[in-house]
Design an enzyme around this catalytic site. Structure first.
Site, PDB file in Angstrom:
ATOM      1  N   SER A 158       0.860  -1.186  -0.043  1.00  0.00           N
ATOM      2  CA  SER A 158      -0.021   0.044  -0.138  1.00  0.00           C
ATOM      3  C   SER A 158       0.937   1.299   0.014  1.00  0.00           C
ATOM      4  O   SER A 158       1.996   1.262  -0.384  1.00  0.00           O
ATOM      5  CB  SER A 158      -0.873   0.054   1.079  1.00  0.00           C
ATOM      6  OG  SER A 158      -1.855   0.923   1.112  1.00  0.00           O
ATOM      7  N   ASN A 159       0.328   2.298   0.462  1.00  0.00           N
ATOM      8  CA  ASN A 159       0.979   3.776   0.506  1.00  0.00           C
ATOM      9  C   ASN A 159       0.464   4.525   1.395  1.00  0.00           C
ATOM     10  O   ASN A 159      -0.468   3.994   2.153  1.00  0.00           O
ATOM     11  CB  ASN A 159       0.950   4.118  -0.926  1.00  0.00           C
ATOM     12  CG  ASN A 159      -0.403   4.533  -1.399  1.00  0.00           C
ATOM     13  OD1 ASN A 159      -1.128   5.406  -0.718  1.00  0.00           O
ATOM     14  ND2 ASN A 159      -0.857   3.957  -2.548  1.00  0.00           N
TER      15      ASN A 159
END
Ligand code: C5P
Length: 224
Positions: free
Chosen positions: A29-30
């Site tokens: 993810s980020n």
């Protein structure tokens, strides 16, 4: 309140990160917090728009009067967008969609055995570009472009490549502008190439300025 050109417009906003599953307990993810997309959805609802917010996992309350759809992966987000895209007037892509996902999701949990393991990734669909490719003349596509350097050039190129009506170039300095923080420095570029550099603003005020720019696009004779 003064009447807005966004009154009764059907608007889709994507927000937040996506999660791309590695196995049953892990993901890629980020750092996206969803704050910018949520601020846009909130400001648009206040102008009387019919807003659907399609968001990845974030810890933010749903803005008043906004329809919220929670998703996890880029492919989920695309499916939800495609389900309602034909009825929308304006698509605003504020999500930080993961560019790649693991080529396969392992069932259960990957065990630690060897010293190194390889993760094979494949490209995710571009949700915003997908919308633009199909958009009718009355529909507007608005994107964001987060860059760490030479961003304006990349943003202008994305505006063209993704057939957008407006792009918000988002400077990323990790402190006052970009992910997680409450402020943002945006430069707006419209399809005519008109460039408006906004000062550092709260995401709430940045959202208001973005919607003002969208309203002025709607006021042009070829739109609305
Ligand atoms: O190409 P880039 O990822 O920089 O483009 C950013 C813009 O495109 C944002 O508006 C983002 O929400 C959208 N996007 C998307 N689907 C992707 C990648 C980006 O909708 N897979």
């Amino acid at each position: 309140r003064q009447s807005s050109r966004l009154q009764d417009k059907n608007i889709i906003v994507t927000a937040g990160p996506t999660r791309e599953k590695i196995d049953g307990v892990r993901f890629l993810s980020n750092y996206s917090s969803g704050k910018m997309g949520f601020a846009i959805a909130c400001a648009a609802a206040r102008r009387g728009a019919d807003v659907t917010l399609i968001t990845g996992p974030v810890s933010l309350p749903t803005p008043e009067g906004v329809r919220r759809i929670d998703i996890e992966t880029a492919c989920d987000m695309q499916r939800e967008v495609q389900r309602i895209a034909s009825g929308c007037d304006i698509f605003i892509g504020a999500a930080a969609v993961a560019d790649y996902r693991p080529a396969e999701t392992v069932t259960g949990k990957i065990k630690k055995t060897s010293e190194t393991i390889a993760l094979s990734l494949i490209r995710n669909p571009d949700i915003l570009a997908g919308f633009s490719a199909e958009k009718k003349t009355h529909q507007l596509a608005v994107g964001f472009s987060l860059e760490t350097e030479n961003g304006l050039g990349y943003a202008a190129e994305k505006l063209r490549a993704k057939n957008l009506d407006l792009i918000a170039y988002n400077t990323y300095d990790g402190e006052t502008s970009g992910f997680e923080v409450d402020t943002n420095a945006l430069t707006l570029i419209d399809r005519q190439g008109t460039t408006t550099e906004l000062p550092l603003l709260t995401k709430r005020d940045a959202a208001i300025r973005l919607l003002d720019a969208i309203e002025s696009l709607l006021s042009r004779p070829d739109n609305g």
